[in-house]
Design a protein around this motif. Structure first.
Motif, short mmCIF file in Angstrom:
data_model
loop_
_atom_site.label_atom_id
_atom_site.label_comp_id
_atom_site.label_asym_id
_atom_site.label_seq_id
_atom_site.Cartn_x
_atom_site.Cartn_y
_atom_site.Cartn_z
N ARG A 188 0.85 -1.19 0.00
CA ARG A 188 0.00 0.00 0.00
C ARG A 188 0.88 1.24 0.00
NH1 ARG A 188 -5.19 1.17 3.92
NH2 ARG A 188 -5.43 3.41 3.46
N LEU A 189 0.75 2.08 -1.04
CA LEU A 189 1.60 3.26 -1.19
C LEU A 189 0.76 4.47 -1.58
CD1 LEU A 189 4.49 1.52 -3.17
CD2 LEU A 189 4.53 2.18 -0.75
N THR A 190 1.29 5.65 -1.27
CA THR A 190 0.57 6.91 -1.51
C THR A 190 1.05 7.57 -2.79
OG1 THR A 190 0.33 7.24 0.88
CG2 THR A 190 -0.03 9.15 -0.54
N VAL A 191 0.12 8.08 -3.57
CA VAL A 191 0.44 8.80 -4.80
C VAL A 191 0.91 10.20 -4.42
CG1 VAL A 191 -0.47 9.73 -6.95
CG2 VAL A 191 -1.24 7.49 -6.13
N THR A 192 2.10 10.58 -4.91
CA THR A 192 2.65 11.90 -4.59
C THR A 192 2.61 12.86 -5.78
OG1 THR A 192 4.89 11.11 -5.12
CG2 THR A 192 4.18 11.00 -2.81
N ILE A 236 -2.97 3.60 -2.90
CA ILE A 236 -3.32 2.54 -3.85
C ILE A 236 -2.61 1.24 -3.47
CG2 ILE A 236 -3.68 4.19 -5.72
CD1 ILE A 236 -0.97 3.28 -6.88
N LEU A 237 -3.13 0.14 -3.97
CA LEU A 237 -2.52 -1.17 -3.76
C LEU A 237 -1.82 -1.59 -5.04
CD1 LEU A 237 -5.40 -3.00 -1.83
CD2 LEU A 237 -3.46 -1.70 -0.90
N VAL A 238 -0.57 -2.07 -4.87
CA VAL A 238 0.24 -2.47 -6.02
C VAL A 238 0.76 -3.88 -5.80
CG1 VAL A 238 2.31 -1.93 -7.39
CG2 VAL A 238 0.93 -0.07 -6.41
N ASP A 239 0.79 -4.67 -6.86
CA ASP A 239 1.39 -6.01 -6.81
C ASP A 239 2.90 -5.84 -6.92
OD1 ASP A 239 2.41 -8.59 -7.41
OD2 ASP A 239 0.49 -9.21 -8.26
N SER A 240 3.63 -6.17 -5.84
CA SER A 240 5.07 -5.93 -5.82
C SER A 240 5.82 -6.85 -6.78
CB SER A 240 5.62 -6.11 -4.40
OG SER A 240 5.44 -7.45 -3.95
N ARG A 241 5.19 -7.94 -7.21
CA ARG A 241 5.86 -8.86 -8.14
C ARG A 241 5.87 -8.32 -9.57
NH1 ARG A 241 1.93 -13.73 -6.80
NH2 ARG A 241 0.55 -11.96 -7.28
N ARG A 243 -7.66 1.15 -5.58
CA ARG A 243 -7.46 2.14 -4.52
C ARG A 243 -7.67 1.46 -3.16
NH1 ARG A 243 -10.30 7.85 -6.07
NH2 ARG A 243 -12.12 6.50 -6.26
N ALA A 244 -6.89 1.90 -2.19
CA ALA A 244 -6.99 1.30 -0.85
C ALA A 244 -8.19 1.88 -0.10
CB ALA A 244 -5.72 1.58 -0.07
#
Length: 231
Positions: A177-181, A218-223, A230-231
């Motif tokens: 889970r990361l934030t859009v900057t 947002i949620l991202v697939d790290s693979r 969106r989270a």
């Protein structure tokens, strides 16, 4: 097993005034133990797998070193024996090689262990992970972390992979889970279609739907690095 004990009653004694008193002399005798203490034994577990079971991500031990399968292809030629063609990365040296195994051959699987540790901060070119139980720190160099740092955020729990007591790799959570900057102004949630690039708090750039705005989590697939939702 605690050895059994029994009570032995001594002979009857006569009181000086003629009163008979049964005086019990207590004797504790330890009977022979019926079992001997168990001695601890160390067992070496041998891990084995068939080359037919090779998949992307499979760990194998070749020439005493741990390797990770990056690509594989099962080949069955018109003539000759079937085989498995692989592309593997050496966990220790980072070298990548192509290697072929005969179909059905037995391979050794390295004895690896995983420990969950939290990424706490970056110290220069080193990434510091902490065991939240013992507060012991483990460090990985920037070269060891590689492209995974695009998805690595402080406070994130990761699995560190150990071989012979040494950290050889680490695994991110599959979903981060990361934030859009930074991104272009978004369209309304009802807008259909359309995508745009977005920069995340870690510096990674991903493709997101047009309705995503700065400040959104947002949620991202790290693979794969792909936007999920969106989270």
């Amino acid at each position: 097993m605690t050895s059994l004990r029994h009570l032995v009653v001594g002979p009857t004694c006569h009181h000086p005034h003629g009163v008979t008193a049964a005086t019990a002399s207590l004797q504790l005798r330890r009977l022979p133990s019926c079992t001997r203490p168990l001695r601890s034994r160390l067992f070496t577990r041998v891990y084995a797998l068939s080359s037919n079971d090779i998949r992307v991500g499979t760990n194998v031990e070749v020439d005493g070193a741990p390797w990770k399968v990056l690509e594989f292809l099962h080949v069955k030629p018109g003539k000759g024996a079937a085989f498995v063609r692989t592309k593997m990365r050496n966990y220790v040296t980072g070298n990548t090689v192509e290697k072929t195994f005969r179909a059905g051959s037995t391979l050794q699987e390295p004895s690896l262990s995983k420990e969950t540790k939290q990424f706490t901060y970056k110290d220069g070119s080193q990434f510091v992970f902490m065991d939240l139980t013992t507060f012991e720190e483990s460090r990985l160099n920037e070269a060891d972390v590689g492209d995974k740092q695009k998805w690595l955020k402080e406070g994130m729990d990761c699995n560190l992979l150990y071989w012979n007591g040494k950290i050889i790799d680490f695994e991110l959570p599959i979903t981060v889970r990361l934030t859009v900057t930074d991104t272009d102004p978004g369209a309304s949630d009802s807008a259909q279609g359309g995508t745009k690039p977005a920069t995340l708090e870690t510096g990674a750039v991903v493709t997101v739907p047009s309705f995503v705005n700065v400040g959104d989590d947002i949620l991202v697939d790290s693979r794969t690095g792909q936007y999920m939702n969106r989270a």
